[in-house]
Write a protein that holds these residues in place. Structure first.
Motif, PDB file in Angstrom:
ATOM      1  N   UNK A   1       0.829  -1.211   0.000  1.00 57.51           N
ATOM      2  CA  UNK A   1       0.000   0.000   0.000  1.00 57.51           C
ATOM      3  C   UNK A   1       0.863   1.261   0.000  1.00 57.51           C
ATOM      4  N   UNK A   2       1.948   1.260   0.763  1.00 62.54           N
ATOM      5  CA  UNK A   2       2.767   2.458   0.929  1.00 62.54           C
ATOM      6  C   UNK A   2       3.809   2.637  -0.178  1.00 62.54           C
ATOM      7  N   UNK A   3       3.987   1.625  -1.013  1.00 60.05           N
ATOM      8  CA  UNK A   3       5.086   1.641  -1.977  1.00 60.05           C
ATOM      9  C   UNK A   3       4.990   2.780  -2.991  1.00 60.05           C
ATOM     10  N   UNK A   4       3.774   3.216  -3.351  1.00 64.06           N
ATOM     11  CA  UNK A   4       3.636   4.280  -4.343  1.00 64.06           C
ATOM     12  C   UNK A   4       3.278   5.628  -3.713  1.00 64.06           C
ATOM     13  N   UNK A   5       3.378   5.725  -2.391  1.00 62.66           N
ATOM     14  CA  UNK A   5       3.047   6.972  -1.705  1.00 62.66           C
ATOM     15  C   UNK A   5       4.247   7.924  -1.727  1.00 62.66           C
ATOM     16  N   UNK A   6       4.016   9.216  -1.540  1.00 65.27           N
ATOM     17  CA  UNK A   6       5.128  10.185  -1.608  1.00 65.27           C
ATOM     18  C   UNK A   6       6.103  10.031  -0.436  1.00 65.27           C
ATOM     19  N   UNK A   7       7.297  10.528  -0.627  1.00 63.80           N
ATOM     20  CA  UNK A   7       8.274  10.618   0.452  1.00 63.80           C
ATOM     21  C   UNK A   7       7.979  11.876   1.265  1.00 63.80           C
ATOM     22  N   UNK A   8       8.440  11.886   2.526  1.00 60.89           N
ATOM     23  CA  UNK A   8       8.199  13.044   3.379  1.00 60.89           C
ATOM     24  C   UNK A   8       8.721  14.318   2.735  1.00 60.89           C
ATOM     25  N   UNK A   9       9.901  14.257   2.133  1.00 61.75           N
ATOM     26  CA  UNK A   9      10.486  15.459   1.531  1.00 61.75           C
ATOM     27  C   UNK A   9       9.647  16.001   0.384  1.00 61.75           C
ATOM     28  N   UNK A  10       8.807  15.156  -0.201  1.00 62.14           N
ATOM     29  CA  UNK A  10       7.957  15.601  -1.303  1.00 62.14           C
ATOM     30  C   UNK A  10       6.733  16.374  -0.828  1.00 62.14           C
ATOM     31  N   UNK A  11       6.354  16.198   0.429  1.00 63.10           N
ATOM     32  CA  UNK A  11       5.131  16.842   0.934  1.00 63.10           C
ATOM     33  C   UNK A  11       5.406  17.822   2.066  1.00 63.10           C
ATOM     34  N   UNK A  12       6.671  17.966   2.458  1.00 66.20           N
ATOM     35  CA  UNK A  12       6.984  18.750   3.655  1.00 66.20           C
ATOM     36  C   UNK A  12       6.516  20.198   3.529  1.00 66.20           C
ATOM     37  N   UNK A  13       6.603  20.795   2.335  1.00 64.68           N
ATOM     38  CA  UNK A  13       6.176  22.192   2.191  1.00 64.68           C
ATOM     39  C   UNK A  13       4.674  22.337   2.387  1.00 64.68           C
ATOM     40  N   UNK A  14       3.897  21.361   1.919  1.00 63.80           N
ATOM     41  CA  UNK A  14       2.445  21.390   2.141  1.00 63.80           C
ATOM     42  C   UNK A  14       2.122  21.287   3.630  1.00 63.80           C
ATOM     43  N   UNK A  15       2.856  20.421   4.339  1.00 62.97           N
ATOM     44  CA  UNK A  15       2.642  20.272   5.777  1.00 62.97           C
ATOM     45  C   UNK A  15       2.979  21.565   6.505  1.00 62.97           C
ATOM     46  N   UNK A  16       4.124  22.150   6.186  1.00 66.57           N
ATOM     47  CA  UNK A  16       4.531  23.395   6.839  1.00 66.57           C
ATOM     48  C   UNK A  16       3.512  24.495   6.573  1.00 66.57           C
ATOM     49  N   UNK A  17       3.006  24.552   5.343  1.00 67.53           N
ATOM     50  CA  UNK A  17       2.009  25.561   4.982  1.00 67.53           C
ATOM     51  C   UNK A  17       0.733  25.383   5.788  1.00 67.53           C
ATOM     52  N   UNK A  18       0.319  24.121   5.996  1.00 64.89           N
ATOM     53  CA  UNK A  18      -0.934  23.882   6.715  1.00 64.89           C
ATOM     54  C   UNK A  18      -0.800  24.212   8.206  1.00 64.89           C
ATOM     55  N   UNK A  19       0.269  23.772   8.837  1.00 60.68           N
ATOM     56  CA  UNK A  19       0.367  23.961  10.293  1.00 60.68           C
ATOM     57  C   UNK A  19       0.694  25.406  10.653  1.00 60.68           C
ATOM     58  N   UNK A  20       1.325  26.144   9.731  1.00 65.22           N
ATOM     59  CA  UNK A  20       1.649  27.536  10.011  1.00 65.22           C
ATOM     60  C   UNK A  20       2.447  27.673  11.295  1.00 65.22           C
ATOM     61  N   UNK A  21       2.070  28.675  12.100  1.00 66.67           N
ATOM     62  CA  UNK A  21       2.741  28.868  13.383  1.00 66.67           C
ATOM     63  C   UNK A  21       1.809  28.570  14.557  1.00 66.67           C
ATOM     64  N   UNK A  22       0.766  27.768  14.303  1.00 67.45           N
ATOM     65  CA  UNK A  22      -0.245  27.472  15.324  1.00 67.45           C
ATOM     66  C   UNK A  22       0.277  26.492  16.370  1.00 67.45           C
ATOM     67  N   UNK A  23      -0.285  26.513  17.583  1.00 66.66           N
ATOM     68  CA  UNK A  23       0.019  25.472  18.562  1.00 66.66           C
ATOM     69  C   UNK A  23      -0.327  24.103  17.995  1.00 66.66           C
ATOM     70  N   UNK A  24       0.461  23.087  18.381  1.00 67.25           N
ATOM     71  CA  UNK A  24       0.314  21.727  17.846  1.00 67.25           C
ATOM     72  C   UNK A  24      -0.055  20.788  18.994  1.00 67.25           C
ATOM     73  N   UNK A  25      -1.219  20.157  18.883  1.00 70.53           N
ATOM     74  CA  UNK A  25      -1.784  19.341  19.955  1.00 70.53           C
ATOM     75  C   UNK A  25      -1.717  17.878  19.564  1.00 70.53           C
ATOM     76  N   UNK A  26      -1.171  17.049  20.449  1.00 70.88           N
ATOM     77  CA  UNK A  26      -1.096  15.616  20.192  1.00 70.88           C
ATOM     78  C   UNK A  26      -1.194  14.871  21.518  1.00 70.88           C
TER      79      UNK A  26
END
Length: 230
Positions: free
Chosen positions: A63-88
């Motif tokens: 299932x994961x073999x054709x999925x993107x690498x982290x480096x391919x999506x990191x800019x989208x992730x950074x754009x989404x989280x912005x500078x907001x607090x991160x809850x986990x």
């Protein structure tokens, strides 16, 4: 106030030991209300998924073999989280993997000053109780029927509801319908957005209904009785 609730799935327990991210799920809260905006991605970990991890999240090598690498999506992730607090939940674990991947691809880490750990909050609010996500959902009457396996986006959505309860409950945002302006949103994302509110159910038990009926019988000349006779 904008906050991001997130969860991750991984190949194991230790990034420094060679484990990698396989899934990230984030949901956006504004004033403690889910806006419907989210970020979700499966990732190719560039290594096999151990059977123990597969049993937790059900994400296979195939299932994961054709999925993107982290480096391919990191800019989208950074754009989404912005500078907001991160809850986990058990946030040190998730931050460890996110920041491990950030460092690996040469990006700045997410500051730990932004970290909010619902596990720490739950231990303070409910000492001696169970503090797993499942246990907290059960405590607050949050529907778990869709959770047959761990999944980052579903778990983030559940955790967002738990976080609202841990920090004051729905009364802090009751009656507020927040229309959040979404920047840099594509037409496809706008079409798929769904407004979501944390769900709670307050169905009375048979015993409660009987006690309520008995109480009403004790009232002399209730107002609603006068209105009916008039």
């Amino acid at each position: 106030m904008r906050e991001i609730v997130f969860d991750t799935e991984t190949t194991g327990l230790s990034f420094s030991g060679g484990d990698r991210l396989v899934e990230i799920g984030c949901v956006e809260l504004v004033n403690k209300v889910m806006t419907g905006r989210h970020y979700h991605v499966y990732l190719n970990p560039e290594r096999p998924v151990p059977v123990e991890a597969f049993r937790v999240h059900g994400l296979s090598d195939v299932f994961l073999s054709d999925k993107p690498l982290f480096r391919d999506v990191v800019e989208d992730l950074i754009d989404f989280i912005g500078d907001s607090p991160m809850i986990a939940h058990n946030a040190n674990f998730d931050f460890g993997f996110i920041n491990g991947e950030m460092t690996r691809c040469g990006r700045p880490i997410v500051s730990l000053d932004r970290m909010v750990d619902t596990l720490v909050i739950a231990r303070t609010r409910h000492p001696g109780a169970k503090h797993t996500l499942d246990a907290l959902c059960s405590r607050y009457g949050i529907d778990l029927s869709a959770r047959t396996l761990h999944g980052a986006l579903l778990d983030a959505q559940l955790l967002a509801q738990v976080y609202v309860e841990l920090t004051g409950g729905r009364q802090i945002s009751m009656g507020l319908a927040v229309d959040v302006p979404v920047m840099r949103e594509t037409a496809a994302e706008a079409t798929s957005r769904v407004h979501v509110r944390p769900a709670r159910h307050f169905a009375p038990s048979e015993a409660e209904l009987e006690r309520h009926a008995a109480f009403l019988k004790k009232l002399e000349e209730p107002i609603w009785g006068q209105a009916a006779s008039g």
